[in-house]
Design a protein around this motif. Structure first.
Motif, PDB file in Angstrom:
ATOM      1  N   VAL A 175      46.227  47.132  20.289  1.00  0.00           N
ATOM      2  CA  VAL A 175      47.195  46.589  21.242  1.00  0.00           C
ATOM      3  C   VAL A 175      47.229  47.419  22.529  1.00  0.00           C
ATOM      4  CG1 VAL A 175      49.663  46.241  21.666  1.00  0.00           C
ATOM      5  CG2 VAL A 175      48.643  45.409  19.556  1.00  0.00           C
ATOM      6  N   ASP A 176      47.146  48.737  22.413  1.00  0.00           N
ATOM      7  CA  ASP A 176      47.163  49.585  23.610  1.00  0.00           C
ATOM      8  C   ASP A 176      45.961  49.293  24.508  1.00  0.00           C
ATOM      9  OD1 ASP A 176      49.481  50.786  22.797  1.00  0.00           O
ATOM     10  OD2 ASP A 176      48.519  52.590  22.015  1.00  0.00           O
ATOM     11  N   TYR A 188      38.464  47.545  24.938  1.00  0.00           N
ATOM     12  CA  TYR A 188      39.214  46.743  23.971  1.00  0.00           C
ATOM     13  C   TYR A 188      38.272  46.136  22.933  1.00  0.00           C
ATOM     14  CZ  TYR A 188      41.762  42.724  22.103  1.00  0.00           C
ATOM     15  OH  TYR A 188      42.319  41.791  21.279  1.00  0.00           O
ATOM     16  N   VAL A 218      50.900  44.621  36.222  1.00  0.00           N
ATOM     17  CA  VAL A 218      51.425  45.144  34.967  1.00  0.00           C
ATOM     18  C   VAL A 218      52.419  44.179  34.364  1.00  0.00           C
ATOM     19  CG1 VAL A 218      52.772  47.006  33.918  1.00  0.00           C
ATOM     20  CG2 VAL A 218      51.041  47.532  35.650  1.00  0.00           C
ATOM     21  N   ALA A 277      46.366  45.053  32.271  1.00  0.00           N
ATOM     22  CA  ALA A 277      46.894  45.721  33.456  1.00  0.00           C
ATOM     23  C   ALA A 277      45.815  45.911  34.523  1.00  0.00           C
ATOM     24  CB  ALA A 277      47.493  47.077  33.071  1.00  0.00           C
ATOM     25  N   ARG A 300      46.552  45.997  26.219  1.00  0.00           N
ATOM     26  CA  ARG A 300      47.510  46.149  27.312  1.00  0.00           C
ATOM     27  C   ARG A 300      46.833  46.766  28.541  1.00  0.00           C
ATOM     28  NH1 ARG A 300      50.956  49.033  24.833  1.00  0.00           N
ATOM     29  NH2 ARG A 300      52.473  47.407  24.269  1.00  0.00           N
ATOM     30  N   ALA A 320      50.583  41.469  32.798  1.00  0.00           N
ATOM     31  CA  ALA A 320      49.994  41.959  31.550  1.00  0.00           C
ATOM     32  C   ALA A 320      51.017  41.960  30.433  1.00  0.00           C
ATOM     33  CB  ALA A 320      49.443  43.374  31.757  1.00  0.00           C
ATOM     34  N   ARG A 321      52.273  42.362  30.751  1.00  0.00           N
ATOM     35  CA  ARG A 321      53.286  42.379  29.713  1.00  0.00           C
ATOM     36  C   ARG A 321      53.604  40.980  29.213  1.00  0.00           C
ATOM     37  NH1 ARG A 321      57.098  46.750  32.899  1.00  0.00           N
ATOM     38  NH2 ARG A 321      55.958  48.617  32.260  1.00  0.00           N
ATOM     39  N   GLY A 380      44.588  41.701  19.196  1.00  0.00           N
ATOM     40  CA  GLY A 380      45.171  43.025  19.102  1.00  0.00           C
ATOM     41  C   GLY A 380      44.697  43.843  17.922  1.00  0.00           C
ATOM     42  N   ARG A 395      51.569  38.494  29.207  1.00  0.00           N
ATOM     43  CA  ARG A 395      50.436  38.022  28.412  1.00  0.00           C
ATOM     44  C   ARG A 395      50.413  38.701  27.057  1.00  0.00           C
ATOM     45  NH1 ARG A 395      45.292  36.789  32.244  1.00  0.00           N
ATOM     46  NH2 ARG A 395      46.374  35.365  33.609  1.00  0.00           N
ATOM     47  N   LEU A 396      50.729  39.988  27.045  1.00  0.00           N
ATOM     48  CA  LEU A 396      50.738  40.700  25.768  1.00  0.00           C
ATOM     49  C   LEU A 396      51.740  40.065  24.825  1.00  0.00           C
ATOM     50  CD1 LEU A 396      49.810  43.077  24.052  1.00  0.00           C
ATOM     51  CD2 LEU A 396      51.689  44.404  25.034  1.00  0.00           C
TER      52      LEU A 396
END
Length: 219
Positions: free
Chosen positions: A133-134, A84, A11, A141, A137, A14-15, A126, A17-18
């Motif tokens: 975006v969600d 996605y 996670v 993750a 994410r 992932a953050r 995104g 990278r986001l």
């Protein structure tokens, strides 16, 4: 970022990278040169790692099983990436957004072809207005845990190759909190490199093999 509680390393990755994906509305191949001659103001850092790390997708364990990620089309990661992709097509404004590769990672060569179309680049990561975006994410993750040291070495080799091929301001990646963070444009908040310039495209082609699967959209 430093926290007083333990966090899931996937996670956390992932953050990171986001943040890299959504902070700068440019192609994720990502940071590129502003013209044919990018030698002025060049930045050269630690170039000690220049060899291409073996790609996880190509490495094989002694028992013959691939160490490169989940089984094609059946993993949580692939399924999350497909959600996605479907979002990008239905809500993100990109009806031609390509399927992920069998490894589950996005195919940035094809994505950038879509983003290179007139007025198409603004939401290529995104979705337009951050519509997906969600989903992005969630997909990051779900990615199997990566070897951060190998990722760093891969991005460092790529950064050096980019500079050697004319994009002299292309910066090195860094390690922060045990996580590899991409290099590229020296000022991501106000990009000075142009991913569509002939010099950048030529360098990217020459350095394509330096990046491990899943890193080609990072720097």
């Amino acid at each position: 970022m430093n926290f007083l509680i333990r966090t899931n390393p996937r996670v956390t990755t992932a953050r990171l990278r986001l943040a890299a994906f959504v902070a700068v509305p440019v192609l994720a191949l990502s940071v590129a040169c502003g013209g044919g001659d990018d030698s002025v103001g060049g930045t050269k850092k630690d170039d000690t790692i220049a060899d291409v790390p073996e790609s996880p997708a190509e490495s094989t364990a002694k028992d013959g099983k691939s160490q490169g990620g989940p089984a094609a089309g059946k993993s949580e990661f692939y399924d999350a990436q497909m959600k996605y992709v479907r979002c990008m097509r239905a809500k993100g404004g990109y009806k031609d957004f390509p399927d992920p590769k069998l490894s589950g990672h996005l195919d940035w060569d094809k994505i950038n072809e879509v983003g290179a179309q007139p007025r198409a680049n603004a939401g290529i990561k995104g979705g337009k207005g951050g519509a997906c975006v969600d989903e992005f994410r969630a997909a990051m993750a779900a990615e199997p845990q990566r070897d951060q040291q190998k990722d760093y070495e891969s991005m460092l080799a790529h950064a050096k190759c980019m500079r050697d091929n004319g994009v002299s301001r292309f910066t090195n990646p860094t390690m922060s909190g045990g996580h590899a963070q991409p290099g590229g444009d020296p000022n991501p908040a106000s990009p000075s490199l142009d991913p569509n310039s002939p010099a950048y495209k030529k360098a990217r082609e020459a350095c394509r093999s330096k990046l491990l699967d899943g890193l080609d959209g990072m720097q």
